[in-house]
Write a protein that holds these residues in place. Sequence first.
Motif, short mmCIF file in Angstrom:
data_model
loop_
_atom_site.label_atom_id
_atom_site.label_comp_id
_atom_site.label_asym_id
_atom_site.label_seq_id
_atom_site.Cartn_x
_atom_site.Cartn_y
_atom_site.Cartn_z
N LEU A 1 9.63 -8.97 5.08
CA LEU A 1 8.24 -8.56 5.32
C LEU A 1 7.28 -9.69 4.92
N PRO A 2 7.35 -10.83 5.61
CA PRO A 2 6.57 -11.99 5.19
C PRO A 2 5.09 -11.95 5.54
N LEU A 3 4.70 -11.06 6.45
CA LEU A 3 3.31 -11.06 6.91
C LEU A 3 2.52 -9.97 6.18
N THR A 4 1.49 -10.40 5.45
CA THR A 4 0.58 -9.48 4.76
C THR A 4 -0.77 -9.55 5.45
N ALA A 5 -1.41 -8.40 5.60
CA ALA A 5 -2.75 -8.38 6.20
C ALA A 5 -3.57 -7.28 5.54
N PHE A 6 -4.88 -7.45 5.62
CA PHE A 6 -5.82 -6.42 5.19
C PHE A 6 -6.47 -5.88 6.45
N LEU B 1 2.86 6.08 7.44
CA LEU B 1 3.15 4.71 7.85
C LEU B 1 3.56 3.88 6.63
N ALA B 2 4.86 3.63 6.50
CA ALA B 2 5.40 2.95 5.32
C ALA B 2 4.93 1.51 5.19
N ALA B 3 4.48 0.89 6.27
CA ALA B 3 4.02 -0.50 6.22
C ALA B 3 2.69 -0.63 5.48
N ILE B 4 2.00 0.49 5.27
CA ILE B 4 0.74 0.46 4.52
C ILE B 4 1.08 0.54 3.04
N GLU B 5 0.85 -0.56 2.34
CA GLU B 5 1.17 -0.64 0.92
C GLU B 5 0.09 -0.01 0.06
N GLU C 1 -17.03 -0.46 6.63
CA GLU C 1 -15.76 0.22 6.82
C GLU C 1 -15.62 1.36 5.81
N SER C 2 -14.73 2.28 6.11
CA SER C 2 -14.47 3.40 5.21
C SER C 2 -13.34 3.08 4.23
N TYR C 3 -12.32 2.37 4.75
CA TYR C 3 -11.14 2.06 3.95
C TYR C 3 -10.66 0.65 4.29
N ILE C 4 -9.99 0.05 3.32
CA ILE C 4 -9.28 -1.20 3.56
C ILE C 4 -7.81 -0.94 3.21
N LEU C 5 -6.94 -1.26 4.15
CA LEU C 5 -5.51 -1.05 3.99
C LEU C 5 -4.83 -2.40 3.74
N LYS C 6 -3.90 -2.43 2.82
CA LYS C 6 -3.06 -3.61 2.63
C LYS C 6 -1.74 -3.29 3.30
N VAL C 7 -1.34 -4.12 4.26
CA VAL C 7 -0.12 -3.85 5.01
C VAL C 7 0.83 -5.03 4.91
N ARG C 8 2.13 -4.74 5.04
CA ARG C 8 3.16 -5.77 5.04
C ARG C 8 4.11 -5.47 6.20
N VAL C 9 4.31 -6.48 7.05
CA VAL C 9 5.16 -6.31 8.23
C VAL C 9 6.02 -7.55 8.44
N ALA C 10 6.94 -7.46 9.39
CA ALA C 10 7.91 -8.53 9.63
C ALA C 10 7.37 -9.65 10.52
N SER C 11 6.39 -9.34 11.39
CA SER C 11 5.97 -10.33 12.38
C SER C 11 4.60 -9.99 12.96
#
Length: 162
Positions: A61-66, A87-91, A100-110
């Motif tokens: 899971l090398p790709l992190t995004a907000f 959604l398990a990719a949402i950390e 915005e209402s929310y900021i999500l930290k996500v981790r995915v493979a690509s």
Amino acid sequence: MEEIDRRIVTLLARDGRMSFTDLARETGLSVSAVHQRVRRLEKRGVVRGYAAIIDHDAVGLPLTAFVSIKPIDPAAPDDAPERLAHLAAIEACHSVAGDESYILKVRVASPAALEDLLQQIRASANVSTRTTVVLSTPYEHRAPDVGPDAVSEPAASPDGPA
């Protein structure tokens, strides 16, 4: 919170696997006194748990995004966290002030996986998204500053002071 408890919290925040023996050596207390204090800190909710810190690259899971989200219909119920919980990719999901209402930290493979996740987020919560991809992370999981002014004193407990 007493200064010795602050010291224990700081040490555990730096190394959650620190033994009671090592905590005792670092604080000058007996092992049993440290054990009692840690249990009290857990009971009061100051220490809420212990976790492994994962190397996300190593687990694919090398790709992190907000991902900032806001409802397409501002009159809709504010239930995005519940709609996205599957959604398990949402950390992490943070309620924020601003556009915005929310900021999500996500981790995915690509990047393709991120694109798929964004589609799922939009469909599940009926929101628009704005995404920031993380290029590198110089530091993360830093121990908090729990100095005397950093932690407010909780209400007195029925079983006396900590």
